[in-house]
Design a protein around this motif. Structure first.
Motif, PDB file in Angstrom:
ATOM      1  N   HIS A  25       4.152  -2.898  -9.693  1.00  0.00           N
ATOM      2  CA  HIS A  25       4.627  -4.545  -9.752  1.00  0.00           C
ATOM      3  C   HIS A  25       3.491  -5.577  -9.370  1.00  0.00           C
ATOM      4  CE1 HIS A  25       6.020  -5.736  -5.463  1.00  0.00           C
ATOM      5  NE2 HIS A  25       5.173  -4.347  -5.426  1.00  0.00           N
ATOM      6  N   ARG A  36       6.941  -9.205   7.667  1.00  0.00           N
ATOM      7  CA  ARG A  36       7.748  -7.928   7.588  1.00  0.00           C
ATOM      8  C   ARG A  36       7.767  -7.257   8.944  1.00  0.00           C
ATOM      9  NH1 ARG A  36       5.876  -8.909   2.905  1.00  0.00           N
ATOM     10  NH2 ARG A  36       6.558  -8.232   0.828  1.00  0.00           N
ATOM     11  N   ASP A  44      -9.170   7.759   1.624  1.00  0.00           N
ATOM     12  CA  ASP A  44      -9.625   8.362  -0.039  1.00  0.00           C
ATOM     13  C   ASP A  44      -9.652   7.144  -0.988  1.00  0.00           C
ATOM     14  OD1 ASP A  44      -6.864   7.777   0.286  1.00  0.00           O
ATOM     15  OD2 ASP A  44      -6.227   9.665  -0.675  1.00  0.00           O
ATOM     16  N   ASP A  45      -9.553   5.745  -0.629  1.00  0.00           N
ATOM     17  CA  ASP A  45      -9.499   5.069  -1.494  1.00  0.00           C
ATOM     18  C   ASP A  45     -10.923   4.075  -1.711  1.00  0.00           C
ATOM     19  OD1 ASP A  45      -6.680   5.030  -2.617  1.00  0.00           O
ATOM     20  OD2 ASP A  45      -6.111   3.913  -0.815  1.00  0.00           O
ATOM     21  N   LEU A  64      -2.894  -3.184  11.102  1.00  0.00           N
ATOM     22  CA  LEU A  64      -4.115  -2.372  11.452  1.00  0.00           C
ATOM     23  C   LEU A  64      -5.462  -2.746  11.001  1.00  0.00           C
ATOM     24  CD1 LEU A  64      -1.950   0.686  10.416  1.00  0.00           C
ATOM     25  CD2 LEU A  64      -2.113  -0.140  12.843  1.00  0.00           C
ATOM     26  N   VAL A  83      -0.230  -0.173  -7.706  1.00  0.00           N
ATOM     27  CA  VAL A  83       1.265  -0.326  -7.457  1.00  0.00           C
ATOM     28  C   VAL A  83       1.780  -1.154  -8.671  1.00  0.00           C
ATOM     29  CG1 VAL A  83       2.997  -1.358  -5.807  1.00  0.00           C
ATOM     30  CG2 VAL A  83       0.707  -0.270  -4.935  1.00  0.00           C
ATOM     31  N   PHE A 128       1.797  -9.111   6.952  1.00  0.00           N
ATOM     32  CA  PHE A 128       2.578  -8.089   7.970  1.00  0.00           C
ATOM     33  C   PHE A 128       3.198  -8.918   9.037  1.00  0.00           C
ATOM     34  CE2 PHE A 128      -0.729  -5.317   6.137  1.00  0.00           C
ATOM     35  CZ  PHE A 128      -0.100  -4.247   6.352  1.00  0.00           C
ATOM     36  N   ILE A 143       2.006  11.824  -9.621  1.00  0.00           N
ATOM     37  CA  ILE A 143       2.771  10.949  -9.946  1.00  0.00           C
ATOM     38  C   ILE A 143       2.617  10.837 -11.575  1.00  0.00           C
ATOM     39  CG2 ILE A 143       2.760   9.403  -7.712  1.00  0.00           C
ATOM     40  CD1 ILE A 143       0.606   7.631  -9.286  1.00  0.00           C
ATOM     41  N   PRO A 147      -5.210   1.122   1.695  1.00  0.00           N
ATOM     42  CA  PRO A 147      -6.014   1.130   3.000  1.00  0.00           C
ATOM     43  C   PRO A 147      -6.357   2.231   3.376  1.00  0.00           C
ATOM     44  CG  PRO A 147      -3.381   0.844   3.140  1.00  0.00           C
ATOM     45  CD  PRO A 147      -3.809   1.107   1.553  1.00  0.00           C
ATOM     46  N   THR A 148      -6.323   3.300   2.896  1.00  0.00           N
ATOM     47  CA  THR A 148      -6.337   4.738   3.359  1.00  0.00           C
ATOM     48  C   THR A 148      -7.711   5.120   2.870  1.00  0.00           C
ATOM     49  OG1 THR A 148      -5.009   5.854   1.568  1.00  0.00           O
ATOM     50  CG2 THR A 148      -4.208   5.608   3.898  1.00  0.00           C
ATOM     51  N   GLU A 187      -4.103  11.544  -6.974  1.00  0.00           N
ATOM     52  CA  GLU A 187      -2.955  11.801  -7.362  1.00  0.00           C
ATOM     53  C   GLU A 187      -2.557  12.104  -9.042  1.00  0.00           C
ATOM     54  OE1 GLU A 187      -3.993   9.287  -6.062  1.00  0.00           O
ATOM     55  OE2 GLU A 187      -3.004   7.235  -6.514  1.00  0.00           O
ATOM     56  N   ARG A 247      -7.698  -1.175   9.345  1.00  0.00           N
ATOM     57  CA  ARG A 247      -7.560  -0.795   7.853  1.00  0.00           C
ATOM     58  C   ARG A 247      -6.898  -1.943   6.930  1.00  0.00           C
ATOM     59  NH1 ARG A 247      -6.168   4.767   7.386  1.00  0.00           N
ATOM     60  NH2 ARG A 247      -6.036   5.165   9.622  1.00  0.00           N
ATOM     61  N   ASN A 248      -5.989  -2.378   7.561  1.00  0.00           N
ATOM     62  CA  ASN A 248      -5.145  -3.477   6.619  1.00  0.00           C
ATOM     63  C   ASN A 248      -6.138  -4.708   6.439  1.00  0.00           C
ATOM     64  OD1 ASN A 248      -2.447  -2.116   8.189  1.00  0.00           O
ATOM     65  ND2 ASN A 248      -2.851  -2.341   5.926  1.00  0.00           N
ATOM     66  N   LYS A 295       5.484  -5.898  10.937  1.00  0.00           N
ATOM     67  CA  LYS A 295       4.954  -4.657  10.980  1.00  0.00           C
ATOM     68  C   LYS A 295       3.638  -4.675  11.743  1.00  0.00           C
ATOM     69  CE  LYS A 295       7.375  -2.358   7.458  1.00  0.00           C
ATOM     70  NZ  LYS A 295       8.092  -0.973   7.524  1.00  0.00           N
TER      71      LYS A 295
END
Lengths: 421, 421
Positions: B160, B112, B80-81, B117, B158, B109, B23, B77-78, B17, B119-120, B114
């Motif tokens: 913060h 929140r 491409d990382d 998954l 990220v 999770f 970004i 978690p995707t 990116e 991947r998490n 949520k």
């Protein structure tokens, strides 16, 4: 002229201020975007000091690896800017005074009625063996060098000067110099859920993508972009194929899809409001003018934005927006009821068709610690209204950004539901 | 433990990116600032792709040149990382699941609400041979590797999360690991004239600086910072010597000096307004809420800011701010007279002690092309008032920034003249 297919580039930024963190480098992102669109692959972005050895070492290393090095910075009139003499030595050439640049520098100062100094005159000095890229936006010219089939361009670091030189001179020259295949891409703007959730939601689609189409997740605060790219622009029917995958993903995304247009949220809103011919009035508490600021970044905002009443005090919410003291006392100053009353007050006071009100606590460490990060947004138009409460778990500045993006998202959905469904 | 004097670092950012310009990298500037304060010299900032070979090549090159490589990004978690497996291979180690991180990811999770998954869960996997830097702000942990006396740290991109890891773990560990000499520096904030003029104005002082004190010019839109630095923090009396040079330059700068404090303009204003106990009300036209936004970025803004009336339409200026139609017709909507009427309206409507009004044309291509870039600012308090007209020659966004910084500058001078002289 030598033409080639795959062209690679390094962005090289010169300046102590980058290494001590005094400024944020916004140039590189813009340059990368423009180069990628033209089909030039940026393989590295490097920032180094105003230092002769650092500059020549970096040029040696990068020219061995890539076709093009685009340099910015270090061309200012003060003593610490040494890029120009370093480049002259690197390419084994002497300095000369460029008459056109000299006249331009002189008239630049005359027009601004500023005294011109010896050091400003030296900005008209350029290396003998380079193509001068005349900079009508500033006093430091750009320079284009070629050596053994490789290209080195030096530009000033001032963003609008760099952008102007890139657009009018550097990009057209690169296009003429190489046989480029522009990158094909399509972005989808997604809101309401995070990267992991969306990835799972479209997992099977992603797995079935053909090998020449890539999908990337580009998360921002409050939203996410999905980017489909293909660098084989000569493949038959590829544009239609990307469109078709974009449509499939868009359909699967359903309510999470914000737009298939590659625009920032405020611009999407601007387009929608213009299309439906409605005027917006804002009442901002926690965002403190940020919503209005973002909307007025776009030229023509006066066509759909009436204004914003930034009421940072409860008293002003009552007096200017007509929020009742009883609502504040019963429901709390951060409540959907107060946000809705603010939205109604904004529409009325600003004579707008749609009112948006936003109230919240951005800081975790506030008067009411448990409620820190709570933000309420309401939208009203005639007898239709909608409101939502958010809980953000970050610091003040990030929570403000999240509040703004989610307020825009709510408004986009409101407009879609009622006018653009 | 091996201690050394001069410690160098490279900031290495991982992520496609950055190379496609999706970004803007704000992390590097923050990291550089913090490292420099601790006495670590940042010699290079590099951004490369999510690509195994690019990462290992960069590590090879940088570890040959510097003591510390701080990496950010590529830990998501995707698919491409790929930073984590690449680092495990690079340091010849296998992966294990970290129980503390695993519990943290699960509760993250749950809190929140949520769905979590597969991947998490993999975010709890870490290389065997590294020190895990527990990340309570997110799900991707940081990692600290050592090899042949060199240090490699990997952190999430990220902002913060990275900042929290830096502050609580990375910086303290670096301080313990090396014998650092913190950089001494002093900034002066300067307004009203540009880099060349100021350089000429203080030329003889600059020439007489001792060789161990450096002066740098750091221009921003609308103002300029002068930075005195010395990296010989053990030199006797050096702090007093820097202070004394700062005082000399400050005195010479005279009216061009805004502050000897190293703070952004809105924070300087916040401090002044708090000190004198006066409350500010804004009426914004061309800045569209930007002044209020900048002031409300600072915690505690409600102590001195009443709010802002963002009136984007002439009709609202008349109705809400009490600007007379005659003034608009006689003097023009962009005039000091209208700005002053807006300032008075803001003070009255928002019940503020001081009113500031701003009106202007930001776009070069407006209804009135000749006037494009013209901005009028007025400040009023009781029977004292001041106003000024500016002519900016840039694009919309830069003109807005210039308008805001110059409005703040005018207000700072007003407060200095009347209350803090």
């Amino acid at each position: 002229m030598h033409k080639q297919q795959k062209v690679t580039a390094t962005l090289l930024t010169i300046g102590d201020e980058l290494l001590i963190g005094q400024i944020v480098d916004t140039n590189s992102a813009w340059m990368a975007r423009e180069l990628v669109k033209q089909g030039i692959q940026v393989v590295r972005r490097i920032a180094i000091a105003d230092d002769r050895a650092a500059i020549t070492d970096a040029l040696d290393a990068e020219l061995a690896a890539v076709d093009v090095v685009l340099m910015t910075g270090g061309l200012g009139p003060t003593a610490d800017d040494i890029t120009k003499p370093t480049l002259a030595d690197y390419f084994g050439t002497t300095m000369r005074t460029d008459e056109k640049v000299l006249q331009h520098v002189k008239s630049f100062f005359e027009k601004r009625k500023k005294p011109m100094l010896e050091r400003n005159l030296r900005q008209a000095e350029v290396p003998e063996k380079c193509t001068v890229l005349f900079n009508e936006k500033g006093t430091a010219p750009g320079m284009w060098f070629e050596k053994a089939g490789k290209i080195v361009v030096s530009m000033p670091g001032v963003p609008h000067e760099m952008m102007h030189l890139m657009e009018t001179q550097v990009l057209p020259r690169l296009e003429a110099r190489f046989s480029l295949k522009p990158l094909l891409y399509k972005n989808l703007l997604v809101g309401g859920e995070g990267e992991s959730f969306i990835a799972e939601h479209i997992k099977d689609l992603e797995e079935n993508l053909p090998p020449y189409i890539r999908l990337a997740y580009l998360p921002s605060l409050g939203y996410l972009r999905l980017r489909l790219t293909c660098n084989e622009s000569d493949r038959e029917g590829i544009e239609a194929e990307i469109e078709s995958w974009s449509d499939k993903i868009a359909q699967r995304l359903g309510k999470y899809l914000v737009s298939q247009n590659d625009l920032p949220m405020p611009e999407i809103l601007a387009g929608m409001l213009t299309k439906v011919g409605l005027r917006l009035g804002l009442a901002e508490s926690c965002t403190g003018g940020y919503l209005a600021h973002l909307l007025t970044q776009i030229p023509g905002a006066s066509n759909y934005l009436q204004g914003s009443l930034v009421c940072y005090q409860a008293e002003a919410k009552i007096r200017l927006l007509g929020v009742s003291l009883k609502t504040i006392q019963d429901k709390g100053i951060v409540s959907e009821a107060v946000a809705l009353a603010m939205a109604r007050g904004a529409a009325q006071t600003l004579r707008a068709d749609i009112g948006l009100g936003i109230t919240g606590w951005l800081d975790k460490e506030g008067d009411d610690k448990a409620a820190g990060g709570t933000v309420c947004v309401a939208i009203t138009m005639g007898d239709r209204h909608e409101s939502k409460t958010f809980h953000f778990a970050n610091d003040r500045l990030r929570n403000k950004e999240l509040a703004a993006q989610n307020a825009f998202l709510l408004l986009i959905r409101f407009l879609k539901a009622h006018f653009l469904g």
